[in-house]
Design an enzyme around this catalytic site. Structure first.
Site, short mmCIF file in Angstrom:
data_model
loop_
_atom_site.label_atom_id
_atom_site.label_comp_id
_atom_site.label_asym_id
_atom_site.label_seq_id
_atom_site.Cartn_x
_atom_site.Cartn_y
_atom_site.Cartn_z
N HIS A 170 47.05 37.11 39.43
CA HIS A 170 46.10 38.08 38.87
C HIS A 170 45.99 39.32 39.74
O HIS A 170 44.91 39.89 39.91
CB HIS A 170 44.73 37.43 38.64
CG HIS A 170 44.72 36.49 37.48
ND1 HIS A 170 43.59 36.26 36.71
CD2 HIS A 170 45.68 35.72 36.94
CE1 HIS A 170 43.88 35.39 35.76
NE2 HIS A 170 45.15 35.04 35.90
N GLU A 188 45.81 33.82 26.41
CA GLU A 188 45.43 32.73 27.33
C GLU A 188 44.48 33.23 28.39
O GLU A 188 43.53 32.53 28.76
CB GLU A 188 46.69 32.14 27.98
CG GLU A 188 46.46 30.86 28.78
CD GLU A 188 46.14 31.11 30.25
OE1 GLU A 188 45.86 30.12 30.97
OE2 GLU A 188 46.18 32.28 30.70
N GLU A 189 44.73 34.43 28.89
CA GLU A 189 43.96 34.94 30.03
C GLU A 189 42.50 35.25 29.69
O GLU A 189 41.69 35.48 30.59
CB GLU A 189 44.63 36.21 30.58
CG GLU A 189 46.03 35.99 31.13
CD GLU A 189 46.07 35.12 32.38
OE1 GLU A 189 45.01 34.66 32.82
OE2 GLU A 189 47.18 34.91 32.91
#
Length: 347
Positions: free
Chosen positions: A314, A203-204
Site C-alpha cells: 500500500h 478488493e481494496e
C-alpha cells in the site's frame, strides 16, 4: 525481465476504475481459455474446461484493483485536493508522482516545504488533507480544463528488477503478482476439472467484487492468489516476521476476516513438502483477502489463500522476490493438479 509483471504493474486499475487492467488481462488470457465474460461489478470471469476426469468446478481468484487516490476538489490556485481509495500510510505519499484521470495528467503530491514549517511541526506526520496534487496549473479554470472532481489518480512507478534479476520493484504487486500467477496457470495444461478464473474488482475497498464473482462461479472450492505484506526488516523487538522475502510462497491459516479451510491448508502444505516447493506460514493477525468474501458466498465455499510476500504494501513502490513469485505459481499449480473432492468433503 518478467514482461508479464511489468505489463500488469504499470497498468492503471485503482479500485472502481479497473478497465485498463481488465482489458490487458483479457487480451493476455483470451487464447488460453474457452470462454470469458465481465460481470455487473466489472470483474473478468474466464473458464478453462478440464479434461473431464473430475466433475468439479474450482474457482481461482486474484483481485486486479490497486490502491490509489480520488480527486475531491480543485482550489483557486489549481491544486487538487484528494482522498484515499484503499488504505494508506500518509508518510508514503509526499513527493510521489501520479497520473490523474483518463488523460493521465502528470502531477506531484506536495505540501508546505520543510523550510516553512514551524518548530512544533517538524516531528508531525503531514496528513493527507494537508496535501495537494500539483499538475502545474496556474488557476482553478486551467486545472479544471484537464482534471475533474471524481477523477482517479494512480501512482507512476516503473517496474525494475534488481539483485541479478531475482528481486523486483514496482507499484501494485498487490495484487498484480496474484493476477500474473493466475494468468500463468491459465496458460498451462488443462486441469482434471473446470477452472473458473476470477480477476476481481474493488478488493481494496471491501472485497466487493469477489462476493459477486463467487456467487456467479458456482464453484465447489476456491483458491485465492494474493500478495501479502512482508514485515521482515531488522527489528530488535520482533524476531518473528510475518513473512519474509526469499523464503517461499506464503500460506494463510487465519487473518482478521477468515479462518482458512484447514483441509485445504493441509493439502497446500503437503503438496509443497511432496514437491520440495518452499513455503512459509503467514502469521495470524490483521488484514484480509478475498477469501473472506468467497467462503461466505451462497451456501459457503471451502477456500484458502496462497500469496507472494511483498515489502512496502500500500505504497507507491513495492518489492518482491521473483523466486517467491515462481514458487507461488509452482505451488498453486501443484496444489490444483492434486486436488480432489475427497480433500474437502465433510464427514
Amino acid at each position: 525481465m518478467n514482461d508479464l509483471l511489468k505489463q500488469l504493474t504499470e497498468a492503471v486499475g485503482v479500485s472502481g476504475t479497473e478497465k485498463e487492467v481488465r482489458l490487458l488481462i483479457r487480451d493476455l488470457i483470451a487464447d488460453h481459455v474457452d470462454e470469458w465474460s465481465v460481470d455487473a461489478m466489472g470483474s473478468l470471469m474466464a473458464t478453462k474446461h478440464g479434461t473431464g476426469q473430475c466433475d468439479m468446478r474450482v474457482l481461482v481468484d486474484a483481485h486486479m484493483d490497486e490502491v490509489g487516490l480520488l480527486i475531491t476538489d480543485i482550489d483557486s490556485g489549481g491544486m487538487l485536493k484528494f482522498t484515499n481509495v484503499g488504505g494508506f500510510d500518509d508518510r508514503a505519499l509526499l513527493g510521489k508522482v501520479v497520473q490523474v484521470g483518463p488523460d493521465k495528467i502528470t502531477g506531484v503530491i506536495g505540501a508546505r516545504a520543510i523550510h516553512l514549517l514551524k518548530s512544533g511541526e517538524y516531528s508531525k506526520v503531514v496528513k493527507m488533507d494537508a496535501m495537494r496534487i500539483d499538475i502545474g496549473a496556474k488557476s482553478k479554470d486551467t486545472a479544471s480544463a484537464k482534471v475533474k472532481v471524481g477523477d482517479y489518480a494512480a501512482f507512476v512507478t516503473e517496474y525494475e528488477e534488481l539483485d541479478g534479476g531475482r528481486t523486483a520493484i514496482g507499484k501494485a504487486f498487490d495484487n498484480r503478482a496474484g493476477c500474473a500467477a493466475l494468468i500463468e496457470l491459465l496458460r498451462g495444461e488443462r486441469y482434471p476439472f473446470d477452472l473458473v478464473a476470477a480477476f476481481t474488482v474493488q478488493e481494496e475497498v471491501g472485497l466487493r467484487g469477489a462476493r459477486v464473482a463467487a456467487f456467479n462461479a458456482k464453484a465447489d472450492v476456491a483458491l485465492v492468489l494474493e500478495c501479502t505484506p512482508a514485515y521482515d526488516l531488522p527489528n530488535e523487538k520482533d524476531v518473528s516476521p510475518n513473512v519474509a522475502l526469499g523464503k517461499g510462497a506464503s500460506v494463510y491459516i487465519m487473518d482478521a476476516r477468515t479462518i482458512q479451510d484447514p483441509r485445504l491448508v493441509a493439502h497446500i502444505m503437503a503438496t509443497g513438502d511432496a514437491h520440495n516447493i518452499p513455503y512459509q506460514i503467514r502469521q495470524p493477525g490483521g488484514g484480509g483477502t478475498n477469501t473472506g468474501a468467497i467462503q461466505r458466498a451462497g451456501a459457503g465455499i471451502p477456500a484458502a489463500t496462497l500469496a507472494v510476500p511483498g515489502r512496502y504494501a500500500h505504497t507507491p513502490t513495492l518489492m518482491i522476490s521473483l523466486d517467491d513469485y515462481d514458487n507461488t505459481v509452482r505451488l498453486a499449480d501443484a496444489t490444483l493438479r492434486t486436488l480432489t473432492p475427497d480433500i474437502f468433503r465433510r464427514a
